[in-house]
Design a protein around this motif. Structure first.
Motif, PDB file in Angstrom:
ATOM      1  N   HIS A   4     -40.893   0.017   3.344  1.00 53.94           N
ATOM      2  CA  HIS A   4     -40.230  -0.832   2.349  1.00 53.94           C
ATOM      3  C   HIS A   4     -39.594  -2.031   3.047  1.00 53.94           C
ATOM      4  O   HIS A   4     -38.703  -1.878   3.885  1.00 53.94           O
ATOM      5  CB  HIS A   4     -39.166  -0.003   1.621  1.00 53.94           C
ATOM      6  N   THR A  34     -39.312  -5.671  -1.908  1.00 55.32           N
ATOM      7  CA  THR A  34     -38.253  -6.050  -2.849  1.00 55.32           C
ATOM      8  C   THR A  34     -37.646  -7.357  -2.361  1.00 55.32           C
ATOM      9  O   THR A  34     -37.339  -7.485  -1.163  1.00 55.32           O
ATOM     10  CB  THR A  34     -37.154  -4.978  -2.922  1.00 55.32           C
ATOM     11  N   LYS A  58     -34.334  -9.532 -13.443  1.00 56.81           N
ATOM     12  CA  LYS A  58     -35.239  -8.641 -12.733  1.00 56.81           C
ATOM     13  C   LYS A  58     -36.642  -8.843 -13.283  1.00 56.81           C
ATOM     14  O   LYS A  58     -36.825  -8.945 -14.499  1.00 56.81           O
ATOM     15  CB  LYS A  58     -34.826  -7.180 -12.905  1.00 56.81           C
ATOM     16  N   THR A  60     -41.192  -8.411 -12.032  1.00 58.98           N
ATOM     17  CA  THR A  60     -42.198  -8.064 -11.035  1.00 58.98           C
ATOM     18  C   THR A  60     -43.228  -9.180 -10.965  1.00 58.98           C
ATOM     19  O   THR A  60     -43.687  -9.682 -11.993  1.00 58.98           O
ATOM     20  CB  THR A  60     -42.890  -6.737 -11.405  1.00 58.98           C
ATOM     21  N   GLU A  65     -41.056  -6.500  -6.425  1.00 52.92           N
ATOM     22  CA  GLU A  65     -39.876  -6.355  -7.273  1.00 52.92           C
ATOM     23  C   GLU A  65     -38.890  -7.467  -6.934  1.00 52.92           C
ATOM     24  O   GLU A  65     -38.473  -7.612  -5.782  1.00 52.92           O
ATOM     25  CB  GLU A  65     -39.208  -4.992  -7.047  1.00 52.92           C
ATOM     26  N   ILE A 101     -30.692   0.553  -2.945  1.00 48.75           N
ATOM     27  CA  ILE A 101     -32.004   0.336  -2.329  1.00 48.75           C
ATOM     28  C   ILE A 101     -31.985   0.829  -0.883  1.00 48.75           C
ATOM     29  O   ILE A 101     -31.033   0.574  -0.136  1.00 48.75           O
ATOM     30  CB  ILE A 101     -32.382  -1.160  -2.379  1.00 48.75           C
TER      31      ILE A 101
END
Length: 414
Positions: A4, A34, A58, A60, A65, A101
């Protein structure tokens, strides 16, 4: 399990920056990505239509993201710009405190302001994970040049912030090899630094000669400039150059097609009008990035300009790679790295930054070349791009950095 990557970038889609494509490529390579960014407002200085403090916070994009933290729009004066920078940091601090996160790496895309790196550094420290900084603009040098601030207390405080950020990064990547020497002077070890030049998105490619409605097909020699119209670009040289070209009464009329927007645009238009050279300029509104190759294909050469300053002599602007990827001859008013690349590649001609007389001469020289000669320069341009700014090679290098430094961090934690 997917690794990630948490990307910190004050600017992101729909704002047009190369980090959009880098993140998209990482998703294709199997990473989870992200992005912590602001509410889009660059370069116009106001929120884009459809975005706001309570809209599209927010979303995508291409599997990425996006989380948009609150910030004050840039506006069109130094006070609102300073508030814009500060508000991102404040919002980023509170985001860092409350976020759940759990990323494996932090990647900070640093175009001005450097302050945007702070939330990324804080998050990496909190999670004890590798932190990567990609330096596009050198601070504090950039602040002094762009704002004119010379107060030693202010510049000293900014310098301490920069040192704080550098000291907490696992690796610092730079868009220019000259930046490495400048950063080393701030007590950063050479092992931490790596030259990682920018590449251009895949849609930047050579196209067949074309006609588009935005650029008249009337036999003029069309020079294209694309991107932000700001102080750093030094476009105030163009009205002077236009006057010099008119005085020489060249056979072929020359037109400067300026595609984009920015804080300096209104001033530039006034200068053009006061010099009575408006007939040599064609202003075109901001365009989707994927349309820019069409504008290149409707033009004879592309123009790149930077102000006369030692810092900008170390800079390689992102548009250089975009131009070269499109296989178009380049005219530049720039020193240092940019001038070196253009001369080395034989992709066009470069004049010293700020030298209107020399710039007018090389424009006239290129405008007199045959189509075949211009085509050869364009081929040289694309060939140099393929050898030095290859996207796959660069992304593979970054992959290796991710793997090596994650292993190193894990050993240190154990």
């Amino acid at each position: 399990m997917k690794k990630h990557i948490l990307v910190i970038s004050q600017y992101f889609y729909p704002e047009q920056f190369r980090i959009n494509d880098i993140c998209t490529e990482w998703v294709k390579r199997g990473y989870k990505v992200t992005v912590i960014t602001g509410i889009p407002n660059y370069p116009q200085g106001k929120y884009y239509q459809g975005f706001g403090l309570f809209k599209k916070r927010k979303e995508t994009y291409n599997g990425i993201e996006i989380i948009r933290i609150p910030l004050i729009p840039r506006g069109n004066n130094p006070i609102t710009l300073a508030l814009n920078y500060l508000s991102f940091v404040v919002s980023g601090f509170f985001w860092k405190v409350f976020t759940k996160i759990k990323a494996d790496y932090v990647f900070i895309f640093e175009v001005s302001p450097m302050t945007q790196a702070l939330p990324g550094v804080w998050y990496a420290k909190k999670r004890q994970i590798p932190c990567y900084l990609y330096v596009q603009d050198l601070w504090p040098e950039n602040v002094e040049i762009i704002t004119g601030i010379t107060n030693k207390h202010i510049m000293g405080a900014i310098g301490k912030m920069v040192d704080y950020i550098y000291a907490r990064c696992t690796k610092i990547f730079t868009t220019s090899s000259s930046f490495i020497h400048a950063i080393e002077k701030r007590n950063v070890t050479r092992e931490v630094l790596e030259y990682w030049p920018q590449y251009a998105e895949d849609f930047y490619r050579p196209l067949k000669r074309t006609i588009i409605e935005e650029i008249p097909n009337d036999g003029n020699y069309n020079i294209i400039f694309t991107g932000n119209i700001g102080n750093a670009q030094g476009l105030d040289i163009l009205p002077k150059v236009a006057v010099l070209i008119k005085e020489k009464q060249v056979n072929r009329k020359i037109r400067f097609n300026i595609v984009g927007d920015g804080r300096y645009k209104e001033t530039l238009v006034k200068m053009i009008n006061s010099n009575n050279v408006a007939d040599m300029f064609n202003f075109i509104p901001n365009q989707p990035a994927n349309r820019i190759p069409e504008f290149m294909a409707a033009s004879e050469t592309a123009f790149l300009c930077l102000t006369d300053n030692p810092l900008f002599a170390m800079t390689i602007p992102a548009k250089l790679q975009s131009y070269m990827a499109c296989g178009i001859p380049i005219i530049a008013s720039a020193d240092g790295e940019t001038s070196r690349i253009i001369n080395e590649s034989k992709a066009g001609l470069s004049s010293p930054a700020g030298d209107a007389q020399k710039l007018s001469e090389i424009i006239i020289e290129l405008s007199s070349k045959s189509s075949k000669e211009l085509q050869e320069l364009g081929v040289n341009s694309r060939s140099y791009y393929d050898k030095n700014f290859n996207k796959e090679v660069l992304l593979n290098r970054m992959d290796r950095n991710f793997r090596e430094n994650l292993v190193l961090e894990e050993k240190q934690i154990v």
